[in-house]
Design an enzyme around this catalytic site. Structure first.
Site, PDB file in Angstrom:
ATOM      1  N   ASP A  25       1.062  -1.014  -0.013  1.00 31.22           N
ATOM      2  CA  ASP A  25      -0.019   0.119  -0.066  1.00 31.22           C
ATOM      3  C   ASP A  25       0.997   1.266  -0.018  1.00 31.22           C
ATOM      4  O   ASP A  25       1.997   1.377   0.757  1.00 31.22           O
ATOM      5  CB  ASP A  25      -0.784  -0.025   1.281  1.00 31.22           C
ATOM      6  CG  ASP A  25      -1.898   1.010   0.993  1.00 31.22           C
ATOM      7  OD1 ASP A  25      -2.334   1.387   0.176  1.00 31.22           O
ATOM      8  OD2 ASP A  25      -2.664   1.216   2.147  1.00 31.22           O
ATOM      9  N   CYS A  44      -7.025   2.852  -2.644  1.00 29.79           N
ATOM     10  CA  CYS A  44      -7.156   1.331  -2.376  1.00 29.79           C
ATOM     11  C   CYS A  44      -7.935   0.484  -2.984  1.00 29.79           C
ATOM     12  O   CYS A  44      -7.639  -0.158  -3.891  1.00 29.79           O
ATOM     13  CB  CYS A  44      -7.311   1.331  -0.947  1.00 29.79           C
ATOM     14  SG  CYS A  44      -5.885   2.334   0.363  1.00 29.79           S
ATOM     15  N   LYS A  98      -4.126  -7.823   3.599  1.00 29.00           N
ATOM     16  CA  LYS A  98      -4.877  -6.817   2.923  1.00 29.00           C
ATOM     17  C   LYS A  98      -5.248  -7.189   1.614  1.00 29.00           C
ATOM     18  O   LYS A  98      -4.287  -7.395   0.725  1.00 29.00           O
ATOM     19  CB  LYS A  98      -4.413  -5.601   3.090  1.00 29.00           C
ATOM     20  CG  LYS A  98      -5.180  -4.400   2.607  1.00 29.00           C
ATOM     21  CD  LYS A  98      -4.817  -3.160   2.878  1.00 29.00           C
ATOM     22  CE  LYS A  98      -5.613  -2.027   2.237  1.00 29.00           C
ATOM     23  NZ  LYS A  98      -5.074  -0.830   2.263  1.00 29.00           N
ATOM     24  N   HIS A 111      -4.213  24.955  -9.349  1.00 28.03           N
ATOM     25  CA  HIS A 111      -5.153  24.333 -10.100  1.00 28.03           C
ATOM     26  C   HIS A 111      -6.640  24.082  -9.153  1.00 28.03           C
ATOM     27  O   HIS A 111      -6.297  23.854  -8.005  1.00 28.03           O
ATOM     28  CB  HIS A 111      -4.923  23.030 -10.721  1.00 28.03           C
ATOM     29  CG  HIS A 111      -5.885  22.483 -11.763  1.00 28.03           C
ATOM     30  ND1 HIS A 111      -6.996  21.850 -11.300  1.00 28.03           N
ATOM     31  CD2 HIS A 111      -5.985  22.705 -12.953  1.00 28.03           C
ATOM     32  CE1 HIS A 111      -7.771  21.475 -12.393  1.00 28.03           C
ATOM     33  NE2 HIS A 111      -7.331  22.101 -13.361  1.00 28.03           N
ATOM     34  N   ASP A 165      -0.872  -0.451  -4.833  1.00 30.52           N
ATOM     35  CA  ASP A 165      -1.864  -0.164  -5.249  1.00 30.52           C
ATOM     36  C   ASP A 165      -2.015   1.198  -5.822  1.00 30.52           C
ATOM     37  O   ASP A 165      -2.771   1.717  -6.543  1.00 30.52           O
ATOM     38  CB  ASP A 165      -3.123  -0.253  -4.327  1.00 30.52           C
ATOM     39  CG  ASP A 165      -2.670   0.091  -2.872  1.00 30.52           C
ATOM     40  OD1 ASP A 165      -1.929   0.770  -2.709  1.00 30.52           O
ATOM     41  OD2 ASP A 165      -3.627  -0.299  -1.761  1.00 30.52           O
ATOM     42  N   HIS A 166      -1.302   2.158  -4.990  1.00 29.75           N
ATOM     43  CA  HIS A 166      -0.956   3.519  -5.297  1.00 29.75           C
ATOM     44  C   HIS A 166       0.344   3.839  -4.780  1.00 29.75           C
ATOM     45  O   HIS A 166       1.035   3.355  -3.914  1.00 29.75           O
ATOM     46  CB  HIS A 166      -2.203   4.302  -4.929  1.00 29.75           C
ATOM     47  CG  HIS A 166      -2.501   4.149  -3.591  1.00 29.75           C
ATOM     48  ND1 HIS A 166      -1.922   4.385  -2.664  1.00 29.75           N
ATOM     49  CD2 HIS A 166      -3.636   3.407  -3.097  1.00 29.75           C
ATOM     50  CE1 HIS A 166      -2.404   4.075  -1.317  1.00 29.75           C
ATOM     51  NE2 HIS A 166      -3.272   3.660  -1.705  1.00 29.75           N
TER      52      HIS A 166
END
Length: 441
Positions: free
Chosen positions: A5, A45, A93, A165, A227-228
């Site tokens: 993760d 996630c 997980k 932005h 996942d990221h």
């Protein structure tokens, strides 16, 4: 396959890896293949893992947020392997099934279109502890901090809040990052994050060493990914939920028999490619409806023997529909370009970054290179009808919120006031309830 993760993929190659010691990532680089441009298909996630386990883009499975992922009976690549006689097992997980994560997380995602601005997180902080429980607060121990080269940590450049932005400002504000941070605070946050990555590397090492001790290492293909990533105060944000590199760029390393050693792949790839790759490794025919492509032709010493014959496209798609961002977000990454569009009820300017000239993504060149932006917009629309998808997300958010509101009945005002945004909400609860009522009309 080992999945982490919040692991920034840039740490697996220079210059990111100068800040922290990652011996087992380096071992996999030495004996396997490293993908230099691997991306999540949704930088949060559950939707990211849903893409990884389904092989389909986020909008195709309608994995809109951390509460909405795959159904529990969805056929994953592991299910197909089991049907073909493989013994399979998941540990730790998994987090790709609908129905999990906190109430705050789902309500924040459902109400992102409401016309209010509330801090949804505590101020980013560091904490020394004996163990790391995976909290969004950066926690580690002195042992892992010793693996970090503190003076080598880069302090990210920030643009003024007034020049941000509009989507970035919303994200920075809701993540409670618009206040003043000293350079020491920023460096400490990043140091603690890198220490957590060092601990993750050690966990990867435990698996590798266990396979070695049992004599299985030379017969096992190991894939390491995440996942990221984690922004760790880049762009005045922490957490993920962003298409910036720190959040969307993930590690991807493969090591094992017939995998090219000391090999670097610069092609853009993404997590939907895991599904066909795993089946290709297992010798199982690939379904025809997948969004992903097998990576075996890019990394196998025997590429001619892989089941996949389709070349990987020269682009990857990532999308985000969850909390801390008040618009559905779509990213197309090609060779050196990253194009990001936003689709909601307002006119929000797109972003275009030249990652070769501007790796920190500080200069939006969408108006400078209009032809490039137009070409990428056309390509993106050929892949996904993003206005239609965004409309579906709007409808879903309202429906889910109405159902939840009805389910809590008279407790609604008390419950919604005491979610993670309670510090701001309780200053004027009627104002925020009226904003929600206006949104629901």
């Amino acid at each position: 396959m080992v999945t982490s993760d919040s692991f920034d993929g840039r740490l697996t190659f220079y210059p990111g890896n100068l800040t922290v010691t990652l011996p087992f990532v380096n071992l996999m680089k030495k004996h396997g293949t490293l993908f230099l441009n691997a991306y999540t298909n949704s930088p949060i996630c559950c939707p990211s893992r849903a893409a990884m386990w389904s092989g389909l883009f986020t909008h195709l499975t309608e994995s809109w947020n951390n509460f909405k992922g795959l159904e529990s009976n969805y056929t994953t690549w592991m299910d197909l392997m089991q049907k073909h006689g493989y013994h399979t097992q998941k540990y730790g997980k998994v987090d790709y099934i609908s129905g999990h994560h906190s109430l705050s997380n789902r309500v924040e995602a459902w109400t992102r279109d409401v016309d209010f601005l509330l801090r949804q997180e505590g101020r980013p902080m560091v904490n020394l502890t004996g163990e790391n429980f995976g909290s969004s607060t950066f926690k580690t121990s002195p042992y892992w901090l010793e693996k970090v080269m503190y003076e080598a940590i880069k302090i990210p450049k920030w643009i003024p809040l007034s020049d941000m932005h509009p989507i970035d400002y919303y994200s920075s504000y809701t993540k409670n990052c618009t206040g003043h941070f000293t350079k020491k605070e920023i460096r400490d946050i990043r140091a603690f994050y890198y220490a957590m990555c060092a601990e993750t590397d050690a966990m990867l090492g435990e698996i590798i060493l266990a396979l070695k001790d049992t004599g299985l290492l030379k017969r096992t293909i190991i894939i390491f990914t995440a996942d990221h990533g984690e922004l760790a105060m880049e762009h005045q944000q922490f957490y993920k939920m962003s298409m910036y590199e720190g959040s969307s760029h993930v590690p991807l390393l493969v090591m094992g028999p017939n995998i090219k050693a000391q090999h670097r792949v610069s092609n853009v790839v993404s997590l939907v490619d895991i599904y066909p790759t795993m089946l290709d490794i297992a010798g199982i025919p690939l379904p025809h409806n997948l969004s992903g492509y097998s990576l075996m032709p890019l990394l196998s010493e025997k590429a001619d023997e892989t089941l996949s014959r389709s070349p990987h496209p020269t682009w990857v798609l990532s999308e985000f529909h969850g909390c801390n961002v008040n618009s559905s977000t779509y990213m197309l990454r090609t060779d050196k370009w990253k194009y990001i569009v936003y689709s909601n009820d307002h006119s929000i300017p797109p972003q275009l970054f030249d990652l070769f000239a501007d790796p920190d993504e500080l200069t939006n060149v969408a108006t400078t290179y209009r032809e490039v932006a137009h070409s990428l917009e056309k390509k993106l629309r050929s892949i996904i009808d993003f206005p239609k998808v965004s409309a579906s997300v709007h409808e879903y958010n309202k429906k889910q919120f109405i159902n939840w509101k009805q389910s809590v009945g008279q407790n609604y005002s008390n419950i919604i006031a005491n979610l993670r945004w309670h510090q701001d909400w309780l200053k004027d609860p009627k104002k925020y309830e009226r904003a929600i009522d206006k949104w629901l009309k």
